[in-house]
Design a protein around this motif. Structure first.
Motif, PDB file in Angstrom:
ATOM      1  N   ILE A  12      42.710 -24.965  13.226  1.00  0.00           N
ATOM      2  CA  ILE A  12      41.262 -24.933  12.986  1.00  0.00           C
ATOM      3  C   ILE A  12      40.933 -25.515  11.613  1.00  0.00           C
ATOM      4  CG2 ILE A  12      39.270 -23.415  12.649  1.00  0.00           C
ATOM      5  CD1 ILE A  12      40.578 -21.510  14.708  1.00  0.00           C
ATOM      6  N   LEU A  13      41.708 -25.148  10.595  1.00  0.00           N
ATOM      7  CA  LEU A  13      41.456 -25.660   9.240  1.00  0.00           C
ATOM      8  C   LEU A  13      41.702 -27.168   9.165  1.00  0.00           C
ATOM      9  CD1 LEU A  13      43.046 -22.808   7.091  1.00  0.00           C
ATOM     10  CD2 LEU A  13      40.616 -23.375   7.295  1.00  0.00           C
ATOM     11  N   ALA A  14      42.696 -27.657   9.882  1.00  0.00           N
ATOM     12  CA  ALA A  14      42.962 -29.099   9.910  1.00  0.00           C
ATOM     13  C   ALA A  14      41.779 -29.847  10.521  1.00  0.00           C
ATOM     14  CB  ALA A  14      44.238 -29.388  10.701  1.00  0.00           C
ATOM     15  N   LEU A  15      41.217 -29.304  11.590  1.00  0.00           N
ATOM     16  CA  LEU A  15      40.054 -29.926  12.235  1.00  0.00           C
ATOM     17  C   LEU A  15      38.845 -29.913  11.292  1.00  0.00           C
ATOM     18  CD1 LEU A  15      40.380 -28.440  15.847  1.00  0.00           C
ATOM     19  CD2 LEU A  15      40.899 -30.779  15.112  1.00  0.00           C
ATOM     20  N   PHE A  30      44.888 -23.991   4.097  1.00  0.00           N
ATOM     21  CA  PHE A  30      45.520 -24.801   5.141  1.00  0.00           C
ATOM     22  C   PHE A  30      47.009 -24.975   4.860  1.00  0.00           C
ATOM     23  CE2 PHE A  30      47.122 -29.105   6.069  1.00  0.00           C
ATOM     24  CZ  PHE A  30      47.173 -29.036   7.451  1.00  0.00           C
ATOM     25  N   TYR A  31      47.353 -25.359   3.643  1.00  0.00           N
ATOM     26  CA  TYR A  31      48.765 -25.610   3.336  1.00  0.00           C
ATOM     27  C   TYR A  31      49.579 -24.319   3.286  1.00  0.00           C
ATOM     28  CZ  TYR A  31      48.624 -30.622   2.709  1.00  0.00           C
ATOM     29  OH  TYR A  31      48.538 -31.972   2.948  1.00  0.00           O
ATOM     30  N   VAL A  32      48.989 -23.242   2.793  1.00  0.00           N
ATOM     31  CA  VAL A  32      49.695 -21.958   2.793  1.00  0.00           C
ATOM     32  C   VAL A  32      50.041 -21.549   4.220  1.00  0.00           C
ATOM     33  CG1 VAL A  32      49.430 -19.475   2.377  1.00  0.00           C
ATOM     34  CG2 VAL A  32      48.749 -21.110   0.620  1.00  0.00           C
ATOM     35  N   LEU A  33      49.079 -21.679   5.117  1.00  0.00           N
ATOM     36  CA  LEU A  33      49.305 -21.289   6.509  1.00  0.00           C
ATOM     37  C   LEU A  33      50.213 -22.276   7.243  1.00  0.00           C
ATOM     38  CD1 LEU A  33      45.711 -20.072   7.462  1.00  0.00           C
ATOM     39  CD2 LEU A  33      47.712 -18.684   6.903  1.00  0.00           C
ATOM     40  N   LEU A  75      41.218 -15.300   3.827  1.00  0.00           N
ATOM     41  CA  LEU A  75      42.006 -15.982   2.804  1.00  0.00           C
ATOM     42  C   LEU A  75      41.175 -16.995   2.009  1.00  0.00           C
ATOM     43  CD1 LEU A  75      45.425 -16.518   4.637  1.00  0.00           C
ATOM     44  CD2 LEU A  75      44.782 -14.753   2.975  1.00  0.00           C
ATOM     45  N   ILE A  76      40.281 -17.703   2.683  1.00  0.00           N
ATOM     46  CA  ILE A  76      39.421 -18.664   1.978  1.00  0.00           C
ATOM     47  C   ILE A  76      38.506 -17.939   0.995  1.00  0.00           C
ATOM     48  CG2 ILE A  76      37.473 -20.251   2.248  1.00  0.00           C
ATOM     49  CD1 ILE A  76      38.772 -21.284   4.785  1.00  0.00           C
ATOM     50  N   LEU A  77      37.863 -16.873   1.466  1.00  0.00           N
ATOM     51  CA  LEU A  77      36.956 -16.119   0.597  1.00  0.00           C
ATOM     52  C   LEU A  77      37.701 -15.429  -0.534  1.00  0.00           C
ATOM     53  CD1 LEU A  77      34.463 -14.542   3.168  1.00  0.00           C
ATOM     54  CD2 LEU A  77      34.198 -16.614   1.808  1.00  0.00           C
ATOM     55  N   MET A  78      38.947 -14.984  -0.259  1.00  0.00           N
ATOM     56  CA  MET A  78      39.731 -14.340  -1.308  1.00  0.00           C
ATOM     57  C   MET A  78      40.047 -15.308  -2.444  1.00  0.00           C
ATOM     58  SD  MET A  78      42.957 -13.864  -2.715  1.00  0.00           S
ATOM     59  CE  MET A  78      44.167 -14.332  -1.486  1.00  0.00           C
ATOM     60  N   VAL A  79      40.375 -16.553  -2.100  1.00  0.00           N
ATOM     61  CA  VAL A  79      40.659 -17.572  -3.118  1.00  0.00           C
ATOM     62  C   VAL A  79      39.424 -17.803  -3.987  1.00  0.00           C
ATOM     63  CG1 VAL A  79      41.190 -20.010  -3.502  1.00  0.00           C
ATOM     64  CG2 VAL A  79      42.463 -18.715  -1.781  1.00  0.00           C
TER      65      VAL A  79
END
Length: 315
Positions: free
Chosen positions: A49-52, A183-186, A229-233
């Motif tokens: 999903i993040l790649a898209l 994205f890269y972490v996952l 994870l996005i919001l945490m960053v």
């Protein structure tokens, strides 16, 4: 919008989203999936999903060697934390695991103080104490059963690695968007989980064979993974590691709400007081830098006096 307000909003919703882990994981366990399979689909679907999203936004996927090294460390930390937490669900109730998991703000505060000389303020101490007290009330145990040693050790390992993850995100100074970082972490995590699946029969990837299984896997991928994870960053970069960790106290509140509204569990005075204490902790850590400690000490002493007078506490 100021960076503090932005970080606070993101920290709150990151915690709420992360608290939805048991909703997807436990249902997939009931469908027969093992721990590694559940986390593999969680990470794999989220990565796709993040790649898209990045392709739709025409964002660059390029990273430097240094960035790859830091992202690899984050990927390992996240995988270990997820495997340990999800594994603990097999040894204890998810609610108990979520309660024990909340030692990670204490770990964050201690490590930031020891390794980065961050001052531990009285407000931080009061916030963590309120949160721990509130979460202890959310734990509805009391049947005298002994907690699984393996389960407790797994949760502690998950807490420690998640605490280190938050600190690395804060101190690594990676110059990239939160979407790209996540994205890269996952992606790295997905590759590690795939490699781990060849370690034995208990870790092999099992297929998703029903629509229901795909729905639960998507719930895991979207809410406690992508959104959280996005919001945490964003929160860590705007308000810091320790305040973001303390706002994580909202995670078990999410679990309690899921139990009440989804599974029909009873709402009690004990739960209500626990939720109030946690919300007070979050409000305190957010507003603490702009208001004097003496003010909060006075207010909470008055609240404690009123509660003691009005309610008879029951275990």
């Amino acid at each position: 919008m100021s960076s503090k307000i932005k970080g606070t909003i993101c920290g709150v919703f990151a915690a709420i989203s992360y608290g939805m882990n048991p909703l997807g994981a436990l249902n997939l366990y009931q469908e027969g999936l093992n721990v590694n399979s559940v986390i593999f689909y969680r990470y794999g679907l989220a990565t796709t999903i993040l790649a898209l999203i990045m392709l739709a936004q025409k964002k660059s996927f390029a990273i430097t060697r240094r960035e790859f090294a830091v992202l690899s460390v984050l990927g390992v930390l996240m995988v270990v934390s997820s495997l340990a937490l999800f594994g603990s669900f097999n040894f204890m109730d998810a609610g108990i695991a979520s309660t024990l998991l909340f030692v990670y703000p204490v770990m964050v505060a201690v490590m930031m103080a020891i390794f980065f000389k961050e001052k531990v303020t009285p407000i931080t101490v009061i916030s963590i104490s309120l949160a721990l007290g509130g979460i202890s009330l959310l734990y509805k145990g009391g049947d005298g059963a002994t907690l699984s040693t393996v389960g407790v050790l797994l949760v502690m390992a998950s807490s420690l690695t998640y605490a280190v993850y938050i600190i690395v995100v804060n101190k690594s100074a990676l110059i990239m968007s939160s979407v790209k970082l996540t994205f890269y972490v996952l992606l790295i995590g997905t590759v590690l989980l795939l490699a781990y699946s060849f370690m034995g029969e208990d870790t092999r990837i099992q297929p998703l064979t029903t629509v229901t299984m795909w729905v639960y896997a998507m719930v895991l991928a979207v809410f406690p993974t992508i959104i959280s994870l996005i919001l945490m960053v964003i929160a860590v970069h705007n308000v810091g590691s320790t305040p973001t960790a303390v706002m994580g106290a909202l995670e078990p509140i999410t679990a309690v709400c899921i139990g009440i509204f989804v599974f029909g569990e009873a709402f009690t005075l004990r739960l209500g007081i626990g939720i109030i204490l946690i919300l007070a902790a979050v409000i305190l850590i957010v507003a603490g830098k702009s208001l004097p400690t003496q003010h909060f000490t006075f207010v909470f002493s008055k609240i404690g006096h009123v509660l003691k007078k009005k309610w008879r506490w029951k275990s």
